[in-house]
Design an enzyme around this catalytic site. Structure first.
Site, mmCIF file in Angstrom:
data_model
loop_
_atom_site.group_PDB
_atom_site.id
_atom_site.type_symbol
_atom_site.label_atom_id
_atom_site.label_comp_id
_atom_site.label_asym_id
_atom_site.label_seq_id
_atom_site.Cartn_x
_atom_site.Cartn_y
_atom_site.Cartn_z
ATOM 1 N N GLU A 46 0.752 -1.142 -0.091
ATOM 2 C CA GLU A 46 -0.249 -0.008 0.125
ATOM 3 C C GLU A 46 0.850 1.193 0.140
ATOM 4 O O GLU A 46 0.635 2.295 -0.582
ATOM 5 C CB GLU A 46 -0.984 -0.009 1.293
ATOM 6 N N CYS A 71 -2.694 -3.676 6.999
ATOM 7 C CA CYS A 71 -2.297 -4.057 8.644
ATOM 8 C C CYS A 71 -2.783 -2.860 9.537
ATOM 9 O O CYS A 71 -2.920 -1.735 9.025
ATOM 10 C CB CYS A 71 -0.542 -4.247 8.830
ATOM 11 N N CYS A 80 -0.583 0.129 7.705
ATOM 12 C CA CYS A 80 -0.827 0.672 6.312
ATOM 13 C C CYS A 80 -2.585 1.412 6.478
ATOM 14 O O CYS A 80 -2.703 2.257 5.633
ATOM 15 C CB CYS A 80 -0.980 -0.283 5.350
ATOM 16 N N TRP A 171 20.539 -41.211 -9.629
ATOM 17 C CA TRP A 171 19.815 -40.030 -10.002
ATOM 18 C C TRP A 171 18.687 -40.680 -10.732
ATOM 19 O O TRP A 171 18.721 -41.843 -11.564
ATOM 20 C CB TRP A 171 20.357 -39.144 -11.322
ATOM 21 N N ARG A 185 12.898 -24.571 -4.031
ATOM 22 C CA ARG A 185 13.799 -24.431 -2.662
ATOM 23 C C ARG A 185 14.111 -22.821 -2.384
ATOM 24 O O ARG A 185 13.822 -22.361 -1.380
ATOM 25 C CB ARG A 185 15.385 -24.988 -2.438
ATOM 26 N N ASP A 201 23.599 -39.748 1.069
ATOM 27 C CA ASP A 201 23.755 -38.927 -0.190
ATOM 28 C C ASP A 201 24.635 -37.613 0.040
ATOM 29 O O ASP A 201 25.025 -37.152 -1.122
ATOM 30 C CB ASP A 201 22.423 -38.367 -0.480
ATOM 31 N N GLY A 285 13.913 -39.367 3.515
ATOM 32 C CA GLY A 285 13.667 -40.827 2.677
ATOM 33 C C GLY A 285 12.252 -41.312 3.045
ATOM 34 O O GLY A 285 11.410 -40.417 3.860
ATOM 35 N N PRO A 286 11.951 -42.245 2.666
ATOM 36 C CA PRO A 286 10.419 -42.712 2.763
ATOM 37 C C PRO A 286 9.775 -43.065 4.187
ATOM 38 O O PRO A 286 8.811 -42.560 4.312
ATOM 39 C CB PRO A 286 10.289 -43.962 1.797
ATOM 40 N N LEU A 289 9.222 -39.333 5.323
ATOM 41 C CA LEU A 289 8.067 -38.977 4.432
ATOM 42 C C LEU A 289 6.680 -39.364 4.837
ATOM 43 O O LEU A 289 5.619 -38.948 5.072
ATOM 44 C CB LEU A 289 8.242 -39.180 2.947
#
Length: 340
Positions: A46, A71, A80, A171, A185, A201, A285-286, A289
């Site tokens: 703003e 805000c 603002c 890969w 990222r 890794d 890793g799985p 996750l």
């Protein structure tokens, strides 16, 4: 409002933990000023839009459009809503209210009390989508969680490397897909991996194929299995270790203390929330996750699929969701899922 959203996106990756906000000022159906929140700690959308208007006298006859409620509190910058009242802008059109407790309708109330005609709820779905990380952070009191992995055409995330010498990572996707990962990222605040991923890794978890702010690197190492020569300790980007006590040798990291037994993931997320980390990518890793999936602690899943087949190895995580977005990078595909 569409222009506000387009402007706001230009702040992506640079304004967190603040939201992305764009603002447009219209006089007689003509845009006379516009701006967006460019960097955290700097002027809000703003302010930039009002400052861009050449003839300030027109502000008293104009309409201000903004995708998020102005805000009402003093933070890094003044409110603002006070500036809008001061400039006597007669009408304000808002996409969505602000979920942050210090705003949360207070900016709207302040402007209405000053006699400003305020309308809320224009392009609301698109405005919510734009700042989904910000809304999740304030409504659920945790970061926005993005799960990310690459899998083969036959559903494996890795070959069987369960040996003392893990060898090089295998890969699965191509270079274009890896660039897309680095771009993602640059958008998020942190990356989280587990001990085994760090050992197998030795990833850098940094931006190498894209520009932007380096995300915070977070590694789980409850039992101090990680040697000090790993890349996550090289100080090329900030790093935090999730553990039960500091390393006996001095390392350039911050610590997130999480005793076992207990819900380590929720303790981690609470720590990130307390430290204003708006979003986190889980690239572990799985097993890790799957832990997030099983506890319903995720918002998006970015699944990259290559055309190679391993026929055996480490299976990909399992979850129940439908893709909301699809992209193709030559012989690698990306599907983005949202938790129901």
């Amino acid at each position: 409002m569409q222009r506000c959203i387009s402007l706001a996106k230009q702040g992506e990756g640079r304004v967190a933990p603040n939201p992305m906000v764009g603002c447009v000022i219209v006089h007689n159906n003509k845009i006379i000023g516009e701006g967006f929140h460019q960097n955290y700690g700097e002027a809000h959308a703003e302010v930039n839009a009002i400052n861009s208007v050449q003839d300030k006298e027109l502000l008293e006859k104009s309409t201000l459009y903004v995708n998020l409620e102005p805000c009402a509190h003093y933070g890094k910058t003044p409110p603002c809503s006070d500036l809008i009242v001061e400039k006597k802008i007669p009408q304000v059109i808002i996409g969505t209210t602000d979920p942050y407790a210090k705003v949360a309708g207070k900016g709207i109330e302040k402007m209405k009390k000053a006699g400003i005609d305020v309308k809320v709820g224009v392009c609301i779905d698109q405005c919510l989508e734009l700042n989904r990380r910000f809304f999740t952070f304030h409504e659920k009191k945790r970061p926005y969680i993005i799960l990310k992995w690459a899998q083969t055409a036959d559903g494996f995330v890795d070959a069987d490397r369960q040996t003392n010498e893990f060898g090089q990572p295998t890969w699965i996707t191509n270079e274009m897909a890896r660039i897309a990962v680095h771009k993602q990222r640059a958008t998020e605040e942190a990356i989280f991996i587990g001990t085994n991923t760090a050992l197998k890794d030795n990833p850098s978890l940094t931006l190498r194929d894209w520009h932007g702010k380096q995300p915070l690197r977070i590694v789980a190492d409850y039992y101090h299995r990680l040697p000090g020569n790993l890349t996550v300790f090289d100080q090329s980007a900030p790093s935090s270790i999730v553990t039960h006590k500091p390393y006996p040798d001095k390392r350039p990291v911050n610590y997130i203390m999480a005793e076992k037994p207990g819900n380590v993931l929720k303790r981690l997320l609470n720590n990130l929330y307390q430290n204003d980390i708006l979003s986190v990518i889980v690239e572990g890793g799985p097993k890790m996750l799957q832990s997030f999936i099983n506890q319903d602690l995720w918002d998006e899943a970015h699944v990259y699929t290559g055309q190679v087949c391993f026929h055996s190895g480490v299976k990909a995580p399992e979850f129940n969701a439908s893709p909301v977005y699809f992209d193709r990078f030559f012989n690698s595909d990306l599907k983005v899922f949202r938790r129901k």
